[in-house]
Design an enzyme around this catalytic site. Structure first.
Site, PDB file in Angstrom:
ATOM      1  N   ASN A  37      -6.053  -6.258 -15.642  1.00 19.60           N
ATOM      2  CA  ASN A  37      -7.130  -6.469 -14.672  1.00 19.60           C
ATOM      3  C   ASN A  37      -8.137  -5.326 -14.644  1.00 19.60           C
ATOM      4  OD1 ASN A  37      -8.405  -7.966 -12.703  1.00 19.60           O
ATOM      5  ND2 ASN A  37      -7.227  -7.075 -11.012  1.00 19.60           N
ATOM      6  N   HIS A 122      -1.129 -15.160  -0.025  1.00 22.87           N
ATOM      7  CA  HIS A 122      -1.746 -14.010   0.648  1.00 22.87           C
ATOM      8  C   HIS A 122      -2.427 -14.472   1.927  1.00 22.87           C
ATOM      9  CE1 HIS A 122      -2.323 -11.195  -3.068  1.00 22.87           C
ATOM     10  NE2 HIS A 122      -1.076 -11.585  -2.919  1.00 22.87           N
ATOM     11  N   TYR A 160      -6.067  -2.076   2.920  1.00 19.99           N
ATOM     12  CA  TYR A 160      -5.941  -2.663   1.580  1.00 19.99           C
ATOM     13  C   TYR A 160      -6.066  -4.186   1.630  1.00 19.99           C
ATOM     14  CZ  TYR A 160      -3.932  -5.121  -2.208  1.00 19.99           C
ATOM     15  OH  TYR A 160      -3.770  -6.043  -3.188  1.00 19.99           O
ATOM     16  N   HIS A 216       0.304  -0.795  -0.752  1.00 21.12           N
ATOM     17  CA  HIS A 216      -0.554  -0.453  -1.897  1.00 21.12           C
ATOM     18  C   HIS A 216      -0.614   1.045  -2.165  1.00 21.12           C
ATOM     19  CE1 HIS A 216      -3.759  -1.975  -4.728  1.00 21.12           C
ATOM     20  NE2 HIS A 216      -2.881  -2.954  -4.721  1.00 21.12           N
ATOM     21  N   GLU A 240       6.053  -3.530   0.385  1.00 23.06           N
ATOM     22  CA  GLU A 240       5.716  -3.340  -1.032  1.00 23.06           C
ATOM     23  C   GLU A 240       4.971  -2.035  -1.254  1.00 23.06           C
ATOM     24  OE1 GLU A 240       3.564  -6.692  -2.543  1.00 23.06           O
ATOM     25  OE2 GLU A 240       2.762  -5.554  -4.229  1.00 23.06           O
ATOM     26  N   ARG A 287       8.933  -5.665  -9.114  1.00 20.72           N
ATOM     27  CA  ARG A 287       7.650  -6.375  -9.086  1.00 20.72           C
ATOM     28  C   ARG A 287       6.930  -6.392 -10.434  1.00 20.72           C
ATOM     29  NH1 ARG A 287       4.811  -9.123  -6.518  1.00 20.72           N
ATOM     30  NH2 ARG A 287       3.022  -7.846  -5.935  1.00 20.72           N
ATOM     31  N   GLU A 343       4.990 -14.121  -6.357  1.00 20.57           N
ATOM     32  CA  GLU A 343       3.618 -14.085  -5.841  1.00 20.57           C
ATOM     33  C   GLU A 343       2.812 -15.119  -6.632  1.00 20.57           C
ATOM     34  OE1 GLU A 343       1.550 -10.442  -6.762  1.00 20.57           O
ATOM     35  OE2 GLU A 343       0.303 -10.585  -4.960  1.00 20.57           O
TER      36      GLU A 343
HETATM   37  C1  CS2 Z   1      -1.641  -6.375  -5.379  1.00 21.50           C
HETATM   38  C2  CS2 Z   1      -2.353  -6.513  -6.653  1.00 21.50           C
HETATM   39  O1  CS2 Z   1      -0.930  -8.628  -5.551  1.00 21.50           O
HETATM   40  C3  CS2 Z   1      -0.611  -7.490  -5.228  1.00 21.50           C
HETATM   41  O2  CS2 Z   1       0.467  -7.206  -4.775  1.00 21.50           O
HETATM   42  O3  CS2 Z   1      -1.071  -5.160  -5.182  1.00 21.50           O
HETATM   43  O4  CS2 Z   1      -3.122  -7.587  -6.490  1.00 21.50           O
HETATM   44  C4  CS2 Z   1      -3.209  -5.389  -7.191  1.00 21.50           C
HETATM   45  O5  CS2 Z   1      -4.122  -4.929  -6.239  1.00 21.50           O
HETATM   46  C5  CS2 Z   1      -3.956  -5.887  -8.381  1.00 21.50           C
HETATM   47  O6  CS2 Z   1      -3.106  -6.571  -9.224  1.00 21.50           O
HETATM   48  C6  CS2 Z   1      -4.650  -4.798  -9.119  1.00 21.50           C
HETATM   49  O7  CS2 Z   1      -5.160  -5.284 -10.316  1.00 21.50           O
HETATM   50 MG    MG Z   2       0.891  -5.223  -4.639  1.00 19.73          MG
END
Ligand code: CS2
Ligand code: MG
Length: 407
Positions: A37, A122, A160, A216, A240, A287, A343
């Site tokens: 990403n 999310h 975040y 994060h 997390e 993860r 996820e």
């Molecule tokens: C995040 C990620 O999904 C998550 O748990 O921590 O989306 C992260 O911010 C991104 O993958 C960064 O590229």
């Molecule tokens: Mg994450």
């Protein structure tokens, strides 16, 4: 059977997906995802310049030897760029293997351990009310688990995952500007407010809802330990990335003070990055993703080590992963004896479905794997012509006095 050539495509609807296609002399082809990403051109170039030339003429069925060839043969091992590139090759080889066998990939690992794999969505709100409404929306769609991120009063971008623009569709990470956005972070404000958020969620939705939260990488070990202890009573499914992930031993302090389940690993690229924390049982969920952790061959190795240490899977599934790697994870999830949760944010836009046709589906908060051979996802090259690479960045984070912090 021999590999005859391979190609890399970069682009997609709103994303720079890096898609690898490996062709063979028998007409069977395999697909892999190397999307790193916001650094997408790098694994693409690594594949084209260094790895693809070595693939030509190799027997695609020898996926283990090919993995070792690229990992051991690189000398400068690991790191997200090379592991995403190796990961894409590995996924494509398992895809070929499954197609040759006429079996879905999960059958090659040992078959299904479950029918559906629980996913989490999310739920994000620029304030508490908006967050509660979003949770309700996902619950009404059948989700049993949500990751909750909430705007923090007094913090400009709200924490975040929050855009600060009161628009849930924009909460996510990808930035379209020519340079990174800057966000402001304040751990004290966050630590003061979040327990109240969890309390309100439990008051409104009761004990059954699985509530996940992503810090994060923003706290120190001492802060994370105190926070975990304070919010233990809200019975989170996981906390997390409480601290920056590269410091494996930071988790010891957290563990000494709280039993809150800890999930970590989305930035890890290999077994070596998580080995100590798994063996010392400092975490509850791992993860990693098949893309960033070297494909199915290597991610499976991590899952097997985790299984003997009571660590369950919670593969990374941010929208930056294409449907190919999400399918690869879907096959591992169907098999893994220590599956935890997935996820899942590939929300199946018509454009994405047209580019990556597949029969996998998400229903009632569960990922249901299709029985198509291999990974069960195709790639429409004509559709791909509509897209090209666009540079994007993650935001960067500063404290209020300007000090750089962890995104
Ligand atoms: C995040 C990620 O999904 C998550 O748990 O921590 O989306 C992260 O911010 C991104 O993958 C960064 O590229
Ligand atoms: Mg994450």
């Amino acid at each position: 059977m021999k590999i005859t050539h391979a190609e890399v495509f970069v682009g997609g609807p709103g994303k720079n997906y890096v898609t690898l296609k490996i062709m063979t002399d028998e007409g069977v082809y395999g697909l892999g995802d190397a999307t790193l990403n916001n650094r997408e051109t790098l694994p693409a170039q690594y594949l084209t310049d260094y790895l693809i030339p070595c693939l030509i003429g190799k027997d695609p069925m020898n996926s283990e030897d090919i993995w070792q060839y690229f990992y051991r043969g690189a000398y400068f091992r690991r790191g997200p760029i090379s592991m995403a590139a190796i990961g894409a090759i590995d996924m494509a080889l398992w895809d070929i293997k499954g197609k040759v066998a006429g079996l879905p990939a999960y059958q090659l690992f040992g078959g299904k351990s479950r029918d559906g794999a629980m996913v989490y969505a999310h739920a994000t709100g620029s304030d508490l009310e908006a967050l509660l409404d979003t949770i309700e929306h996902y619950q009404s769609q059948g989700y049993k688990a949500v990751r909750v991120q909430c705007g923090i009063p007094g913090m400009p971008a709200g924490g975040y995952g929050i855009s600060g623009k009161n628009d849930d569709s924009k909460h996510f990470i990808t930035q379209y500007g020519t340079l990174p956005d800057e966000e402001i972070w304040d751990s004290e404000k966050y630590l003061r407010y979040m327990p109240h958020v969890f309390e309100k969620i439990r008051d409104r939705f009761g004990p059954e809802l699985k509530v996940l939260h992503d810090v994060h990488h923003r706290l120190t070990p001492r802060e994370a330990a105190a926070f975990g202890r304070e919010v233990e009573k809200y019975n989170l499914f996981w906390l997390e990335d409480p601290t920056p992930a590269e410091d494996q031993m930071a988790l010891k302090l957290i563990r000494e003070h709280t039993t809150i389940p800890i999930a970590i690993g989305e930035v890890f690229n290999s077994l070596w990055d998580c080995k100590d924390m798994i063996e010392q049982e400092l975490i509850d969920f791992i993860r990693v993703s098949v893309t960033y952790a070297g494909g199915i061959t290597h991610a499976k190795r991590i899952v097997e080590l985790a299984a003997i240490h009571h660590v369950r899977t919670g593969f990374h599934g941010a929208p930056s992963h294409s449907p190919i790697s999400m399918a690869a994870q879907g096959h591992l999830n169907a098999w893994a004896p220590n599956f935890g949760i997935q996820e899942y944010l590939v929300l199946g836009t018509p454009e994405c479905d047209a580019l990556f046709p597949s029969e996998h589906r998400c229903e009632d908060g569960q990922f249901l794997i299709s029985d198509a051979p291999g990974l069960g996802v195709d790639f429409d090259e004509n559709e791909a012509q509509r897209y090209s690479y666009e540079r994007r960045y993650h935001p960067v984070v500063r404290l209020e006095d300007g000090t750089m912090w962890n995104y």
